[in-house]
Motif scaffolding. Structure first.
Motif, PDB file in Angstrom:
ATOM      1  N   ASN A   2      28.346  36.853  46.209  1.00 28.99           N
ATOM      2  CA  ASN A   2      29.692  36.521  45.767  1.00 28.99           C
ATOM      3  C   ASN A   2      29.989  37.176  44.426  1.00 28.99           C
ATOM      4  OD1 ASN A   2      30.175  34.910  47.958  1.00 28.99           O
ATOM      5  ND2 ASN A   2      29.462  33.046  46.956  1.00 28.99           N
ATOM      6  N   TYR A   3      31.189  37.708  44.321  1.00 21.04           N
ATOM      7  CA  TYR A   3      31.631  38.255  43.054  1.00 21.04           C
ATOM      8  C   TYR A   3      33.145  38.190  43.012  1.00 21.04           C
ATOM      9  CZ  TYR A   3      33.190  42.520  45.363  1.00 21.04           C
ATOM     10  OH  TYR A   3      33.840  43.407  46.164  1.00 21.04           O
ATOM     11  N   THR A   4      33.686  38.250  41.822  1.00 23.43           N
ATOM     12  CA  THR A   4      35.132  38.297  41.666  1.00 23.43           C
ATOM     13  C   THR A   4      35.477  39.518  40.831  1.00 23.43           C
ATOM     14  OG1 THR A   4      35.025  36.895  39.704  1.00 23.43           O
ATOM     15  CG2 THR A   4      35.429  35.792  41.796  1.00 23.43           C
ATOM     16  N   GLN A   5      36.583  40.126  41.167  1.00 21.09           N
ATOM     17  CA  GLN A   5      37.017  41.289  40.412  1.00 21.09           C
ATOM     18  C   GLN A   5      37.596  40.846  39.081  1.00 21.09           C
ATOM     19  OE1 GLN A   5      39.680  43.270  43.096  1.00 21.09           O
ATOM     20  NE2 GLN A   5      38.004  44.266  44.166  1.00 21.09           N
ATOM     21  N   THR A   7      40.185  40.292  36.228  1.00 20.40           N
ATOM     22  CA  THR A   7      41.618  40.033  36.244  1.00 20.40           C
ATOM     23  C   THR A   7      42.297  40.871  35.165  1.00 20.40           C
ATOM     24  OG1 THR A   7      41.462  38.248  34.641  1.00 20.40           O
ATOM     25  CG2 THR A   7      41.212  37.653  36.977  1.00 20.40           C
ATOM     26  N   ARG A  33      30.375  37.480  31.979  1.00 18.13           N
ATOM     27  CA  ARG A  33      30.221  38.485  33.030  1.00 18.13           C
ATOM     28  C   ARG A  33      28.910  39.223  32.801  1.00 18.13           C
ATOM     29  NH1 ARG A  33      33.818  39.183  37.366  1.00 18.13           N
ATOM     30  NH2 ARG A  33      35.832  38.359  36.781  1.00 18.13           N
TER      31      ARG A  33
END
Length: 64
Positions: A2-5, A7, A33
């Protein structure tokens, strides 16, 4: 995995922290991060006039 870009807000934070003189590791700690995320962001989205958050967001949107 899982990762999020990043913002747009985080990109503006990166820009501010760079201007304040923080290094990539310190920026990563500030944003909670991985340092490699910050490194990749700066490499991928740095233009002729340095890192600019609006330009970085546009480049990211274009790639997406």
């Amino acid at each position: 995995m899982n990762y999020t870009q990043l913002t747009e807000h985080e990109r503006y934070q990166i820009y501010s922290l760079l201007k304040a003189g923080l290094n990539q590791k310190e920026i990563a700690e500030n944003l909670e991060r991985n340092p490699s995320t910050i490194s990749r962001e700066l490499m991928r989205n740095k233009g002729l006039r340095g890192y600019r958050p609006k330009q970085a967001q546009q480049q990211s949107d274009d790639r997406r």
